[in-house]
Write a protein that holds these residues in place. Structure first.
Motif, PDB file in Angstrom:
ATOM      1  N   ILE A  52      44.661  37.581  29.944  1.00  4.51           N
ATOM      2  CA  ILE A  52      43.197  37.548  29.893  1.00  4.51           C
ATOM      3  C   ILE A  52      42.690  36.256  30.515  1.00  4.51           C
ATOM      4  O   ILE A  52      43.051  35.145  30.099  1.00  4.51           O
ATOM      5  CB  ILE A  52      42.716  37.690  28.442  1.00  4.51           C
ATOM      6  N   ASP A  53      41.874  36.392  31.531  1.00  2.00           N
ATOM      7  CA  ASP A  53      41.334  35.252  32.283  1.00  2.00           C
ATOM      8  C   ASP A  53      40.298  34.499  31.445  1.00  2.00           C
ATOM      9  O   ASP A  53      39.298  35.081  31.005  1.00  2.00           O
ATOM     10  CB  ASP A  53      40.702  35.761  33.578  1.00  2.00           C
ATOM     11  N   THR A  54      40.546  33.230  31.234  1.00  5.60           N
ATOM     12  CA  THR A  54      39.613  32.407  30.452  1.00  5.60           C
ATOM     13  C   THR A  54      38.951  31.327  31.310  1.00  5.60           C
ATOM     14  O   THR A  54      38.311  30.418  30.773  1.00  5.60           O
ATOM     15  CB  THR A  54      40.352  31.732  29.287  1.00  5.60           C
ATOM     16  N   TYR A  55      39.097  31.437  32.638  1.00  8.36           N
ATOM     17  CA  TYR A  55      38.645  30.366  33.524  1.00  8.36           C
ATOM     18  C   TYR A  55      37.342  30.685  34.251  1.00  8.36           C
ATOM     19  O   TYR A  55      36.754  29.805  34.884  1.00  8.36           O
ATOM     20  CB  TYR A  55      39.736  30.049  34.562  1.00  8.36           C
ATOM     21  N   ASN A  56      36.888  31.917  34.197  1.00  4.42           N
ATOM     22  CA  ASN A  56      35.668  32.285  34.907  1.00  4.42           C
ATOM     23  C   ASN A  56      34.449  31.913  34.058  1.00  4.42           C
ATOM     24  O   ASN A  56      34.094  32.599  33.102  1.00  4.42           O
ATOM     25  CB  ASN A  56      35.670  33.791  35.212  1.00  4.42           C
ATOM     26  N   LYS A  57      33.794  30.809  34.442  1.00 14.69           N
ATOM     27  CA  LYS A  57      32.664  30.311  33.673  1.00 14.69           C
ATOM     28  C   LYS A  57      31.373  31.068  33.972  1.00 14.69           C
ATOM     29  O   LYS A  57      30.448  31.073  33.157  1.00 14.69           O
ATOM     30  CB  LYS A  57      32.458  28.825  33.967  1.00 14.69           C
ATOM     31  N   GLU A  58      31.327  31.755  35.130  1.00  6.33           N
ATOM     32  CA  GLU A  58      30.109  32.468  35.528  1.00  6.33           C
ATOM     33  C   GLU A  58      29.761  33.570  34.533  1.00  6.33           C
ATOM     34  O   GLU A  58      28.590  33.845  34.264  1.00  6.33           O
ATOM     35  CB  GLU A  58      30.285  33.050  36.925  1.00  6.33           C
ATOM     36  N   GLN A 102      32.906  37.002  27.633  1.00  3.80           N
ATOM     37  CA  GLN A 102      34.354  36.835  27.501  1.00  3.80           C
ATOM     38  C   GLN A 102      34.966  37.835  26.521  1.00  3.80           C
ATOM     39  O   GLN A 102      36.080  38.315  26.721  1.00  3.80           O
ATOM     40  CB  GLN A 102      34.659  35.414  27.033  1.00  3.80           C
ATOM     41  N   ASN A 103      34.227  38.178  25.481  1.00  2.00           N
ATOM     42  CA  ASN A 103      34.781  39.104  24.487  1.00  2.00           C
ATOM     43  C   ASN A 103      35.033  40.493  25.071  1.00  2.00           C
ATOM     44  O   ASN A 103      35.848  41.255  24.545  1.00  2.00           O
ATOM     45  CB  ASN A 103      33.845  39.216  23.286  1.00  2.00           C
ATOM     46  N   VAL A 159      49.864  45.477  29.921  1.00  2.00           N
ATOM     47  CA  VAL A 159      48.642  44.970  30.534  1.00  2.00           C
ATOM     48  C   VAL A 159      48.963  43.619  31.148  1.00  2.00           C
ATOM     49  O   VAL A 159      49.381  42.683  30.451  1.00  2.00           O
ATOM     50  CB  VAL A 159      47.513  44.844  29.502  1.00  2.00           C
ATOM     51  N   ASP A 160      48.767  43.497  32.469  1.00  2.00           N
ATOM     52  CA  ASP A 160      49.167  42.282  33.177  1.00  2.00           C
ATOM     53  C   ASP A 160      48.016  41.306  33.401  1.00  2.00           C
ATOM     54  O   ASP A 160      48.199  40.096  33.277  1.00  2.00           O
ATOM     55  CB  ASP A 160      49.785  42.642  34.538  1.00  2.00           C
ATOM     56  N   THR A 161      46.852  41.817  33.752  1.00  2.00           N
ATOM     57  CA  THR A 161      45.725  40.947  34.088  1.00  2.00           C
ATOM     58  C   THR A 161      44.422  41.591  33.631  1.00  2.00           C
ATOM     59  O   THR A 161      44.228  42.799  33.829  1.00  2.00           O
ATOM     60  CB  THR A 161      45.636  40.693  35.609  1.00  2.00           C
ATOM     61  N   VAL A 162      43.548  40.789  33.029  1.00  2.00           N
ATOM     62  CA  VAL A 162      42.208  41.245  32.651  1.00  2.00           C
ATOM     63  C   VAL A 162      41.228  40.166  33.109  1.00  2.00           C
ATOM     64  O   VAL A 162      41.296  39.018  32.655  1.00  2.00           O
ATOM     65  CB  VAL A 162      42.074  41.469  31.136  1.00  2.00           C
ATOM     66  N   MET A 163      40.316  40.560  34.011  1.00  2.00           N
ATOM     67  CA  MET A 163      39.406  39.564  34.576  1.00  2.00           C
ATOM     68  C   MET A 163      38.130  40.240  35.069  1.00  2.00           C
ATOM     69  O   MET A 163      38.057  41.473  35.121  1.00  2.00           O
ATOM     70  CB  MET A 163      40.087  38.830  35.739  1.00  2.00           C
ATOM     71  N   PHE A 164      37.150  39.438  35.417  1.00  2.00           N
ATOM     72  CA  PHE A 164      35.944  39.966  36.033  1.00  2.00           C
ATOM     73  C   PHE A 164      36.185  40.106  37.534  1.00  2.00           C
ATOM     74  O   PHE A 164      36.710  39.188  38.178  1.00  2.00           O
ATOM     75  CB  PHE A 164      34.753  39.045  35.764  1.00  2.00           C
ATOM     76  N   SER A 165      35.833  41.259  38.066  1.00  2.00           N
ATOM     77  CA  SER A 165      36.067  41.528  39.476  1.00  2.00           C
ATOM     78  C   SER A 165      35.170  40.670  40.354  1.00  2.00           C
ATOM     79  O   SER A 165      33.948  40.642  40.176  1.00  2.00           O
ATOM     80  CB  SER A 165      35.808  43.015  39.775  1.00  2.00           C
TER      81      SER A 165
END
Length: 338
Positions: A260-266, A271-272, A290-296
């Motif tokens: 789970i990506d925690t670095y995208n501040k935008e 985040q939840n 599950v390998d990656t979860v992020m905002f596209s």
């Protein structure tokens, strides 16, 4: 898109016809095991399958005699490979309607069988299989494959001409077909099966058998009926006798460390939703991890972020699953085992 396959015959009517009984058992077994069988053109009931006019070979033969070069030889080999593809490929025929009186008579053994409703997109997008969808065009004349078709390298056009034409006499079938690279068994995501329609003459015992065999898959069931004072068919919903059965292929896959990506501040205020999306996808019946979860980055905007979940299935393929926030809220609310 919804498509339909007419199948089977009732064991009630099979007491004096063991062949019909065998076919019902075969069709039910393929449904239980989540696959369809794509036969070659030679085993289909139309002797004119894949009929077309080859207007390319004579041109190549003339070119080879006039200009015996490596280029013309390679073109000839490409054409032969294309034509040979017809014999090794499979054809799975479907209809666009569950209401065809003739299809029920011809392919569901005089209305004693059943009809399967598929979601065509789900049916053809499983495990990166190279499947081609074609809508049949009905005509009085067979198509021609021309030299420009080969030179243009238009695979869609060539596939349509090789597999996508039939005589006008077959137009009542409203056929959609799936072309497979090789004939034989083709596995699919079981969720491609949306509904089962029971024929007018299907025995109650066999309806119960189908429901029991497919329990836990959230399939809808319908009974075919005759419209009052009409030659038309209709259908009405009937209750699933095994509605309370546990889910088929129940699964909760692991989530990789740091997935789970925690670095995208935008999109930090959302985040939840990444955690919720991970919980949704890990319950996919085919998910291994599950390998990656992020905002596209490509699909998201500030007011409308899109979550992408990358996950692995068997054999090791990586899928990208996109979810809007509304979709996450809706699907997460239906999870009962958190």
């Amino acid at each position: 898109m919804k498509v339909y396959k007419y199948r089977g015959g009732s064991t009630y009517y099979c007491e004096i016809d063991q062949e019909h009984k065998r076919i019902l058992e075969r069709d039910l077994e393929s449904l239980k095991a989540d696959y369809f069988w794509a036969p070659t053109r030679y085993t289909l009931n139309d002797p004119f399958e894949c009929l077309f006019k080859d207007k390319v070979s004579p041109v190549f033969n003339g070119l080879k005699q006039l200009f015996p070069s490596e280029n013309t030889h390679q073109l000839q080999m490409a054409l032969e490979s294309l034509l040979n593809f017809i014999d090794k490929s499979g054809i799975y025929s479907l209809s666009q309607t569950p209401l065809s009186e003739l299809l029920w008579s011809h392919y569901a053994y005089s209305h004693t069988g059943f009809c399967v409703e598929y979601d065509l997109k789900i049916l053809t997008k499983y495990r990166h299989q190279n499947l081609t969808e074609l809508s049949i065009q009905y005509n009085q004349q067979s198509p021609s494959i021309e030299l420009q078709d080969i030179l243009a390298n238009s695979n869609d056009l060539i596939s349509q001409k090789m597999f996508g034409y039939k005589s006008q006499a077959w137009s009542y079938e409203e056929e959609i077909r799936i072309i497979t690279p090789e004939y034989g068994r083709i596995d699919y995501d079981y969720r491609a099966v949306n509904a089962i329609y029971f024929g007018l003459r299907m025995d109650a015992q066999d309806k119960n058998l189908i429901m029991e065999s497919l329990k836990g898959r959230s399939i809808k069931y319908y009974q075919m009926i005759l419209k009052h004072e009409s030659y038309q068919l209709a259908y009405e919903p009937i209750e699933d006798l095994f509605l309370d059965a546990p889910p088929y292929k129940y699964n909760i896959a692991p989530i990789a460390d740091d997935a789970i990506d925690t670095y995208n501040k935008e999109f930090s205020e959302y985040q939840n939703y990444l955690v919720k999306a991970a919980e949704i996808v890990r319950r996919d019946p085919y998910c291994r991890r599950v390998d990656t979860v992020m905002f596209s980055n490509n699909k998201s905007t500030v007011p409308n972020p899109i979550v992408i979940v990358q996950y692995e299935i068997t054999p090791p393929y990586t899928y990208n699953h996109y979810l809007t926030l509304d979709e996450i809220d809706e699907q997460y609310s239906k999870i009962l085992d958190l």
